[in-house]
Scaffold this active site. Structure first.
Site, PDB file in Angstrom:
ATOM      1  N   GLU A  72      -4.683   4.576   6.439  1.00 55.96           N
ATOM      2  CA  GLU A  72      -4.409   4.361   5.008  1.00 55.96           C
ATOM      3  C   GLU A  72      -4.730   5.597   4.157  1.00 55.96           C
ATOM      4  O   GLU A  72      -3.913   6.005   3.334  1.00 55.96           O
ATOM      5  CB  GLU A  72      -5.195   3.147   4.491  1.00 55.96           C
ATOM      6  CG  GLU A  72      -4.904   2.883   3.018  1.00 55.96           C
ATOM      7  CD  GLU A  72      -5.802   1.828   2.379  1.00 55.96           C
ATOM      8  OE1 GLU A  72      -5.758   0.682   2.813  1.00 55.96           O
ATOM      9  OE2 GLU A  72      -6.533   2.188   1.437  1.00 55.96           O
ATOM     10  N   ARG A  82       0.825  -1.220   0.000  1.00 54.41           N
ATOM     11  CA  ARG A  82       0.000   0.000   0.000  1.00 54.41           C
ATOM     12  C   ARG A  82       0.857   1.268   0.000  1.00 54.41           C
ATOM     13  O   ARG A  82       0.525   2.260   0.651  1.00 54.41           O
ATOM     14  CB  ARG A  82      -0.941   0.049   1.209  1.00 54.41           C
ATOM     15  CG  ARG A  82      -2.144  -0.886   1.272  1.00 54.41           C
ATOM     16  CD  ARG A  82      -3.040  -0.839   0.080  1.00 54.41           C
ATOM     17  NE  ARG A  82      -2.519  -1.753  -0.926  1.00 54.41           N
ATOM     18  CZ  ARG A  82      -2.666  -3.078  -0.881  1.00 54.41           C
ATOM     19  NH1 ARG A  82      -3.336  -3.619   0.067  1.00 54.41           N
ATOM     20  NH2 ARG A  82      -2.170  -3.841  -1.813  1.00 54.41           N
ATOM     21  N   SER A 141     -10.755   0.624   3.418  1.00 54.67           N
ATOM     22  CA  SER A 141     -10.033   0.303   4.660  1.00 54.67           C
ATOM     23  C   SER A 141      -9.401   1.576   5.204  1.00 54.67           C
ATOM     24  O   SER A 141      -8.674   2.252   4.487  1.00 54.67           O
ATOM     25  CB  SER A 141      -8.939  -0.728   4.389  1.00 54.67           C
ATOM     26  OG  SER A 141      -9.525  -1.909   3.904  1.00 54.67           O
TER      27      SER A 141
HETATM   28  C1  LIG Z   1     -15.426   1.276  -0.980  1.00 54.64           C
HETATM   29  C2  LIG Z   1     -13.938   1.362  -1.160  1.00 54.64           C
HETATM   30  C3  LIG Z   1     -13.214   0.220  -1.394  1.00 54.64           C
HETATM   31  C4  LIG Z   1     -11.829   0.272  -1.581  1.00 54.64           C
HETATM   32  N1  LIG Z   1     -11.133  -0.890  -1.779  1.00 54.64           N
HETATM   33  C5  LIG Z   1      -9.795  -0.857  -1.959  1.00 54.64           C
HETATM   34  C6  LIG Z   1      -9.060  -2.060  -2.169  1.00 54.64           C
HETATM   35  O1  LIG Z   1      -9.612  -3.151  -2.238  1.00 54.64           O
HETATM   36  N2  LIG Z   1      -7.712  -1.966  -2.329  1.00 54.64           N
HETATM   37  C7  LIG Z   1      -7.063  -0.764  -2.296  1.00 54.64           C
HETATM   38  O2  LIG Z   1      -5.833  -0.772  -2.447  1.00 54.64           O
HETATM   39  N3  LIG Z   1      -7.736   0.387  -2.109  1.00 54.64           N
HETATM   40  C8  LIG Z   1      -9.077   0.374  -1.936  1.00 54.64           C
HETATM   41  N4  LIG Z   1      -9.764   1.533  -1.701  1.00 54.64           N
HETATM   42  C9  LIG Z   1      -9.039   2.811  -1.654  1.00 54.64           C
HETATM   43  C10 LIG Z   1      -9.082   3.595  -2.986  1.00 54.64           C
HETATM   44  O3  LIG Z   1     -10.176   3.223  -3.775  1.00 54.64           O
HETATM   45  C11 LIG Z   1      -7.807   3.398  -3.798  1.00 54.64           C
HETATM   46  O4  LIG Z   1      -6.698   3.806  -3.059  1.00 54.64           O
HETATM   47  C12 LIG Z   1      -7.852   4.199  -5.104  1.00 54.64           C
HETATM   48  O5  LIG Z   1      -6.730   3.911  -5.896  1.00 54.64           O
HETATM   49  C13 LIG Z   1      -7.928   5.701  -4.876  1.00 54.64           C
HETATM   50  O6  LIG Z   1      -8.206   6.280  -6.126  1.00 54.64           O
HETATM   51  P1  LIG Z   1      -8.814   7.735  -6.236  1.00 54.64           P
HETATM   52  O7  LIG Z   1      -8.759   8.102  -7.674  1.00 54.64           O
HETATM   53  O8  LIG Z   1     -10.141   7.787  -5.594  1.00 54.64           O
HETATM   54  O9  LIG Z   1      -7.744   8.564  -5.425  1.00 54.64           O
HETATM   55  P2  LIG Z   1      -7.964   9.860  -4.436  1.00 54.64           P
HETATM   56  O10 LIG Z   1      -8.700   9.392  -3.252  1.00 54.64           O
HETATM   57  O11 LIG Z   1      -8.609  10.934  -5.228  1.00 54.64           O
HETATM   58  O12 LIG Z   1      -6.501  10.198  -4.114  1.00 54.64           O
HETATM   59  C14 LIG Z   1      -5.733   9.375  -3.245  1.00 54.64           C
HETATM   60  C15 LIG Z   1      -4.293   9.897  -3.178  1.00 54.64           C
HETATM   61  O13 LIG Z   1      -3.698   9.730  -4.459  1.00 54.64           O
HETATM   62  C16 LIG Z   1      -3.293  11.000  -4.976  1.00 54.64           C
HETATM   63  N5  LIG Z   1      -3.547  10.980  -6.405  1.00 54.64           N
HETATM   64  C17 LIG Z   1      -4.693  10.650  -7.026  1.00 54.64           C
HETATM   65  N6  LIG Z   1      -4.524  10.702  -8.359  1.00 54.64           N
HETATM   66  C18 LIG Z   1      -3.238  11.081  -8.573  1.00 54.64           C
HETATM   67  C19 LIG Z   1      -2.461  11.327  -9.733  1.00 54.64           C
HETATM   68  N7  LIG Z   1      -2.949  11.187 -10.965  1.00 54.64           N
HETATM   69  N8  LIG Z   1      -1.164  11.728  -9.562  1.00 54.64           N
HETATM   70  C20 LIG Z   1      -0.643  11.895  -8.327  1.00 54.64           C
HETATM   71  N9  LIG Z   1      -1.345  11.676  -7.195  1.00 54.64           N
HETATM   72  C21 LIG Z   1      -2.615  11.272  -7.320  1.00 54.64           C
HETATM   73  C22 LIG Z   1      -4.123  12.023  -4.236  1.00 54.64           C
HETATM   74  O14 LIG Z   1      -3.507  13.285  -4.243  1.00 54.64           O
HETATM   75  C23 LIG Z   1      -4.207  11.387  -2.871  1.00 54.64           C
HETATM   76  O15 LIG Z   1      -2.996  11.619  -2.183  1.00 54.64           O
HETATM   77  C24 LIG Z   1     -11.161   1.508  -1.515  1.00 54.64           C
HETATM   78  C25 LIG Z   1     -11.912   2.680  -1.279  1.00 54.64           C
HETATM   79  C26 LIG Z   1     -13.286   2.606  -1.105  1.00 54.64           C
HETATM   80  C27 LIG Z   1     -14.068   3.859  -0.861  1.00 54.64           C
END
Ligand SMILES: Cc1cc2nc3c(=O)[nH]c(=O)nc-3n(C[C@H](O)[C@H](O)[C@H](O)COP(=O)(O)OP(=O)(O)OC[C@H]3O[C@@H](n4cnc5c(N)ncnc54)[C@H](O)[C@@H]3O)c2cc1C
Length: 352
Positions: free
Chosen positions: A346, A170, A243
């Protein structure tokens, strides 16, 4: 702040509406659907002016402060995928702004193995390498060939091979350093390849069926739905960041201490789930939370544990970021007092 963004921006956009936890105040400047070149230009200008930058994806791993984000928030544009055959593999290049699960669905439909177990994870492609998303026996790092970033220190766009991304459990160098905007990700996938069935619950779900990618994707989504781990507007646990705590990786001494405390409580230490991990032994944060006395659904106020997944903190409606942090601290305190283990958050905090 005397700063004029070089791209069209809105002001005062409520970030709670753009993150899955549903908390957080306004963005000083907010730009949506930004093409890669414009994103690089805007981030360079903000950096030169000392203005904080937040790259937003789907907001599914973010905890935004109630005061909001006093800087530039930008979300990348979506766009098409490019395919290139390389021997038996295919290299698929995807823009950072693309929807993650739509892309995974596309790979499965195309018969490209490598991402099927990561079905149903919310968010955008550009965020996948940030914390090296993982689930049900796969981690995205295994399928990443290279990542195109805008490097905020060198002030240039460049491609990094996967080996230079510092991927770990992670985490990645991007998450640790916070100095890169992920513009595109290239994945190495296996046309006609078999699904990865390392995770016991998943393997048993698809047992007896031809082990194809579509069945695996469907099984992953079904398991996730049962834990409220897909975005679903009708789910009572829908406002979460997935998580909220990492599974702790502890050294031998800390493991011995947990086992000692379990034995002192009359519990069999062997019953505790654990996995070998780099740097020690990985424990189950969910198990530790449950054993510290907090069951699913625990919590009296606007924030509590999901009724279907111990590791997810849920905004039950009307919560603030302060409420989320207070409940997280309560859970961390319970686990620390019970087992001497400090759980780490996380989701990424922004604006604090
Ligand atoms: C219901 C649910 C289930 C989930 N299940 C999992 C799982 O099974 N496994 C898992 O690993 N995660 C899981 N997650 C966490 C999350 O979905 C992942 O971490 C996902 O990759 C985040 O993507 P996002 O676009 O929403 O990022 P954001 O929440 O918008 O951003 C997260 C971080 O990444 C940075 N970021 C985003 N895009 C970029 C970019 N293009 N360049 C640089 N930095 C960037 C942001 O600045 C921030 O620091 C879950 C979340 C939810 C709500």
């Amino acid at each position: 702040m005397a700063f004029t963004p070089p791209i069209p921006c809105q002001t005062g956009v409520r970030l709670a509406d753009h993150v899955t936890l549903g908390v957080g105040g306004p963005a000083r400047w907010f730009a949506d659907a930004v093409p890669a070149d414009d994103a690089a230009r805007a981030v360079a200008a903000a950096d030169a002016a000392g203005v904080p930058v937040l790259v937003l994806g789907g907001g599914s791993n973010l905890l935004i402060a109630d005061a909001g984000f006093d800087g530039l928030v930008l979300r990348l544009a979506d766009g098409g995928v490019a395919e290139q055959v390389e021997g038996a593999d295919v290299i698929v290049t995807v823009p950072g702004g693309a929807d993650w699960d739509a892309f995974v669905g596309w790979t499965v439909a195309a018969g490209f193995a490598g991402l099927e177990c990561l079905s149903g994870i919310p968010g955008r492609v550009g965020a996948a390498p940030i914390q090296n998303i993982g689930a049900y026996g796969q981690e995205v790092a295994e399928a990443i060939e290279a990542v195109e970033i805008y490097d905020r220190d060198a002030r240039e766009r460049r491609w990094l091979p996967a080996a230079a991304c510092g991927f770990g459990y992670r985490t990645s160098r991007f998450k640790r350093e916070g100095r890169a905007v992920v513009l595109q990700v290239a994945f190495r996938l296996r046309p006609g390849g078999a699904p990865t069935l390392r995770y016991a619950e998943l393997a048993s779900r698809v047992a007896g069926q031809a082990p194809d990618l579509a069945a695996t994707r469907a099984a992953v989504i079904a398991i996730r739905r049962g834990k409220s781990m897909v975005l679903d507007a009708t789910d009572e646990n829908r406002r979460s960041a997935g998580s909220f705590f990492l599974n702790p990786v502890v050294p031998a001494a800390a493991l011995a201490e947990v086992e000692r405390r379990l034995a002192a409580r009359g519990q069999a230490p062997e019953a505790m789930p654990r996995w070998p991990a780099e740097g020690g032994v990985k424990l189950s944060a969910a198990w530790l939370i449950e054993q510290s006395g907090l069951a699913r659904g625990a919590g009296e106020g606007p924030v509590g544990l999901s009724t279907r997944h111990t590791l997810a903190l849920v905004n039950r409606g009307g919560a603030t970021a302060a409420d989320v942090l207070a409940f997280a601290a309560f859970v961390q305190d319970k686990v620390r007092t019970s087992f001497g283990i400090s759980l780490e958050r996380e989701p990424v905090a922004a604006g604090f």
